[in-house]
Design an enzyme around this catalytic site. Structure first.
Site, mmCIF file in Angstrom:
data_model
loop_
_atom_site.group_PDB
_atom_site.id
_atom_site.type_symbol
_atom_site.label_atom_id
_atom_site.label_comp_id
_atom_site.label_asym_id
_atom_site.label_seq_id
_atom_site.Cartn_x
_atom_site.Cartn_y
_atom_site.Cartn_z
ATOM 1 C CB SER A 52 -1.839 6.847 -2.121
ATOM 2 O OG SER A 52 -2.568 5.759 -1.579
ATOM 3 C CE1 TYR B 213 -9.476 0.908 8.363
ATOM 4 C CE2 TYR B 213 -10.117 2.150 10.321
ATOM 5 C CZ TYR B 213 -9.170 1.819 9.358
ATOM 6 O OH TYR B 213 -7.923 2.403 9.401
ATOM 7 N N GLY C 297 0.829 -1.198 0.000
ATOM 8 C CA GLY C 297 0.000 0.000 0.000
ATOM 9 C C GLY C 297 0.863 1.248 0.000
#
Length: 244
Positions: free
Chosen positions: A16, A150, A13
């Site tokens: 960004s 999440y 990841g």
């Protein structure tokens, strides 16, 4: 002195946000860096910005075959991994009562399954005394409404680190967690409204969001030899939000 001089680092990841800031910090500290991202355009832009010491590969960490292909690239170009940052993750707002099976599957596939296989499939490449760093979130201990799924996925990441810190003894690597609070990234600004953003800033004791570089600084410490006796720990970089 560059604290990661001659180290080989992987940041998933890394195209960004916090991942990109981490890759930049590692590069500046002398590491050879490999980054992954799911979107080729963002990945190509990150590599163009970061320069020749950074290699990018399109990879969805929830797909073990793609991780295998990525690690073959690392093996061929560097032969080992000294620092592994399992940072890839996603978050979606879904009010309780509107959570779908697809939402649960997508979040847990990347945030939990992806973290597991990011480390498991890297094991043959980890050097002696390697540093493994998992990105969790202060949501794991202080979840906000609409982000319960999440938050649950990030709580799982924290507990993976606890278990791995014990089971890693034979191979010699150590595992720690960075738990950012709200951080000024494009992903967060797309996820929440300006009103939610202002409310979030108001409840952080420091009165502001984190910048990605501030989270990267904590990760860089855990990647370096200065943290050689830190294992199984969680470092909360949240301006005090989940601490008081």
């Amino acid at each position: 002195m560059a604290v990661l001089k001659d180290k080989v680092a992987v940041v998933t990841g890394g195209s960004s946000g916090i991942g990109l800031a981490t890759a930049r910090a590692f590069r500046d500290e002398g590491a050879k860096v490999f980054i992954t991202g799911r979107r080729k355009d963002a990945l190509d832009a990150a590599v163009a910005e970061l320069g020749a010491s950074v290699t990018g590969a399109v990879c969805d960490v929830s797909v073990p075959a793609e991780l295998d292909a990525f690690y073959e690239t690392v093996r061929g170009q560097a032969g080992r991994i000294d620092v592994l940052v399992a940072n890839a993750g996603i978050g979606t707002v879904a009010p309780f009562g509107e959570v779908t099976e697809d939402l649960i599957d997508s979040i847990f596939a990347i945030n939990v399954k992806g973290t597991i296989f990011t480390l498991q499939q890297a094991l043959p490449l980890l050097s002696a005394n390697a540093s493994v760093i998992l990105t969790s979130s202060t949501a794991a201990t202080r979840p906000n409404q609409g982000l319960e799924v999440y938050a649950a996925s990030k709580a799982a990441v924290r507990n993976l680190a606890r278990g791995w810190a014990l089971s890693s003894r034979a191979q010699g690597f150590r595992v720690n967690v960075v738990s950012p609070g709200a951080t000024r990234t494009a992903g967060l600004l797309e996820l929440i409204t300006p009103e939610m953003l202002k409310e979030t800033e108001g409840v952080v004791p420091l009165g502001r969001l984190a910048e990605p570089e501030e989270i990267a600084a904590v990760t860089t410490f855990l990647a370096s030899d200065a943290s050689s006796y830190v294992n199984g720990a969680e470092f909360s970089a949240d301006g005090g939000y989940a601490q008081v």
